[in-house]
Motif scaffolding. Structure first.
Motif, PDB file in Angstrom:
ATOM      1  N   VAL A   1      -2.753 -12.689  -3.754  1.00 51.18           N
ATOM      2  CA  VAL A   1      -2.117 -12.885  -5.515  1.00 51.18           C
ATOM      3  C   VAL A   1      -2.647 -11.584  -5.770  1.00 51.18           C
ATOM      4  CG1 VAL A   1      -3.057 -12.225  -7.841  1.00 51.18           C
ATOM      5  CG2 VAL A   1      -2.485 -14.723  -5.810  1.00 51.18           C
ATOM      6  N   THR A   2      -3.663 -10.098  -4.459  1.00 48.87           N
ATOM      7  CA  THR A   2      -3.798  -8.850  -4.759  1.00 48.87           C
ATOM      8  C   THR A   2      -2.608  -7.758  -4.770  1.00 48.87           C
ATOM      9  OG1 THR A   2      -6.303  -9.721  -4.409  1.00 48.87           O
ATOM     10  CG2 THR A   2      -5.044  -6.952  -4.863  1.00 48.87           C
ATOM     11  N   SER A   3      -2.294  -8.375  -3.047  1.00 49.79           N
ATOM     12  CA  SER A   3      -0.811  -7.452  -2.156  1.00 49.79           C
ATOM     13  C   SER A   3       0.323  -8.324  -2.975  1.00 49.79           C
ATOM     14  CB  SER A   3      -1.333  -7.882  -1.020  1.00 49.79           C
ATOM     15  OG  SER A   3      -0.839  -9.381  -0.498  1.00 49.79           O
TER      16      SER A   3
ATOM     17  N   ILE B   1       4.697  -5.891  -6.239  1.00 51.60           N
ATOM     18  CA  ILE B   1       5.785  -6.407  -7.333  1.00 51.60           C
ATOM     19  C   ILE B   1       5.139  -4.176  -8.355  1.00 51.60           C
ATOM     20  CG2 ILE B   1       5.586  -7.318  -9.575  1.00 51.60           C
ATOM     21  CD1 ILE B   1       5.448  -9.277  -8.371  1.00 51.60           C
ATOM     22  N   LEU B   2       4.064  -4.403  -8.577  1.00 51.72           N
ATOM     23  CA  LEU B   2       4.034  -2.229  -9.243  1.00 51.72           C
ATOM     24  C   LEU B   2       4.785  -1.203  -8.443  1.00 51.72           C
ATOM     25  CD1 LEU B   2       0.122  -3.509 -10.570  1.00 51.72           C
ATOM     26  CD2 LEU B   2       2.406  -3.744 -11.882  1.00 51.72           C
ATOM     27  N   ALA B   3       4.463  -1.789  -7.414  1.00 55.17           N
ATOM     28  CA  ALA B   3       5.001  -0.484  -5.959  1.00 55.17           C
ATOM     29  C   ALA B   3       6.637  -0.694  -6.181  1.00 55.17           C
ATOM     30  CB  ALA B   3       4.413  -0.912  -4.845  1.00 55.17           C
ATOM     31  N   ALA B   4       7.447  -2.342  -6.775  1.00 53.91           N
ATOM     32  CA  ALA B   4       8.572  -1.997  -6.043  1.00 53.91           C
ATOM     33  C   ALA B   4       9.279  -1.355  -7.457  1.00 53.91           C
ATOM     34  CB  ALA B   4       8.537  -3.641  -6.018  1.00 53.91           C
ATOM     35  N   VAL B   5       8.464  -1.721  -8.782  1.00 53.94           N
ATOM     36  CA  VAL B   5       9.391  -1.446 -10.144  1.00 53.94           C
ATOM     37  C   VAL B   5       8.482  -0.236 -10.509  1.00 53.94           C
ATOM     38  CG1 VAL B   5       9.108  -3.882 -10.595  1.00 53.94           C
ATOM     39  CG2 VAL B   5       7.502  -2.169 -11.185  1.00 53.94           C
TER      40      VAL B   5
ATOM     41  N   LYS C   1       7.766   5.684  -2.066  1.00 48.69           N
ATOM     42  CA  LYS C   1       8.024   4.302  -2.899  1.00 48.69           C
ATOM     43  C   LYS C   1       8.233   3.367  -1.284  1.00 48.69           C
ATOM     44  CE  LYS C   1      10.558   1.646  -5.618  1.00 48.69           C
ATOM     45  NZ  LYS C   1      11.345   1.767  -6.877  1.00 48.69           N
ATOM     46  N   ASN C   2       9.147   4.100  -0.151  1.00 47.49           N
ATOM     47  CA  ASN C   2       9.251   2.997   0.798  1.00 47.49           C
ATOM     48  C   ASN C   2       8.333   3.128   1.954  1.00 47.49           C
ATOM     49  OD1 ASN C   2      12.129   2.856   0.666  1.00 47.49           O
ATOM     50  ND2 ASN C   2      12.336   4.622   1.346  1.00 47.49           N
ATOM     51  N   PHE C   3       7.493   4.235   1.485  1.00 49.91           N
ATOM     52  CA  PHE C   3       6.548   3.631   1.930  1.00 49.91           C
ATOM     53  C   PHE C   3       4.858   2.710   1.958  1.00 49.91           C
ATOM     54  CE2 PHE C   3       1.680   5.198   2.560  1.00 49.91           C
ATOM     55  CZ  PHE C   3       1.112   5.172   4.272  1.00 49.91           C
ATOM     56  N   TRP C   4       5.456   2.507   0.687  1.00 51.41           N
ATOM     57  CA  TRP C   4       3.709   1.872  -0.293  1.00 51.41           C
ATOM     58  C   TRP C   4       4.929   0.296  -0.304  1.00 51.41           C
ATOM     59  CZ3 TRP C   4      -0.644   2.030  -0.541  1.00 51.41           C
ATOM     60  CH2 TRP C   4      -1.816   3.361  -0.461  1.00 51.41           C
ATOM     61  N   LEU C   5       6.115  -0.090   0.173  1.00 53.61           N
ATOM     62  CA  LEU C   5       6.934  -0.437  -0.243  1.00 53.61           C
ATOM     63  C   LEU C   5       6.005  -1.317   1.241  1.00 53.61           C
ATOM     64  CD1 LEU C   5      10.328  -0.320  -1.802  1.00 53.61           C
ATOM     65  CD2 LEU C   5       8.057  -1.481  -2.597  1.00 53.61           C
TER      66      LEU C   5
ATOM     67  N   ILE D   1       3.474  -0.791   3.906  1.00 53.58           N
ATOM     68  CA  ILE D   1       2.761  -1.300   3.975  1.00 53.58           C
ATOM     69  C   ILE D   1       2.264  -2.754   2.948  1.00 53.58           C
ATOM     70  CG2 ILE D   1       0.071  -0.278   3.623  1.00 53.58           C
ATOM     71  CD1 ILE D   1       1.366   0.869   5.799  1.00 53.58           C
ATOM     72  N   LEU D   2       2.700  -2.183   1.570  1.00 49.64           N
ATOM     73  CA  LEU D   2       1.633  -3.438   0.884  1.00 49.64           C
ATOM     74  C   LEU D   2       3.081  -5.514   0.952  1.00 49.64           C
ATOM     75  CD1 LEU D   2       1.940  -2.032  -2.412  1.00 49.64           C
ATOM     76  CD2 LEU D   2       0.176  -2.655  -1.047  1.00 49.64           C
ATOM     77  N   GLY D   3       4.015  -4.946   1.666  1.00 50.03           N
ATOM     78  CA  GLY D   3       5.097  -5.447   2.415  1.00 50.03           C
ATOM     79  C   GLY D   3       3.919  -7.121   3.544  1.00 50.03           C
TER      80      GLY D   3
END
Length: 112
Positions: A20-22, A27-31, A45-49, A51-53
């Motif tokens: 749930v945390t990830s 979702i927050l990084a994507a928006v 943004k792509n880096f965080w998407l 890593i979090l993906g």
């Protein structure tokens, strides 16, 4: 091996919290806007998407505790460091858009 010594329900609950945390961080990084990452001087943004993906995929498909913890750490870094910077740059720090000197009935000007 570590998981064998603990209750299955505890690990299921921890896995759910990690997931749930990830997912929430993803979702927050994507928006968030792409230019906000540059303005906040954070990775793009792509880096965080990515890593979090990866963190979401690990939590869903790879039952290895140290990889799940690494994904949790990435999500926590996003929540603690990146997201507040994005909100500050985007102007989403306060609801209503008022200043810090606003009172309940408008701005406080010290009786002037």
């Amino acid at each position: 091996m570590l998981r064998a010594g603990f209750d299955f329900t505890l690990w299921l609950l921890l896995d759910l919290v990690f997931l749930v945390t990830s997912v929430t961080a993803l979702i927050l990084a994507a928006v968030a806007r792409d230019d906000a990452y540059r303005a906040a001087d954070k990775q793009n943004k792509n880096f965080w998407l990515i890593i979090l993906g990866i963190a979401v995929a690990v939590n869903l498909f790879v039952p290895m505790l140290f990889l799940s913890i690494a994904g949790l750490i990435a999500s926590i870094v996003f929540f603690v460091d990146v997201r507040p910077a994005l909100k500050q740059v985007s102007g989403g720090g306060r609801r209503g858009g008022g200043s810090s000197s606003d009172g309940p009935y408008g701005p406080y000007n010290g009786g002037r």
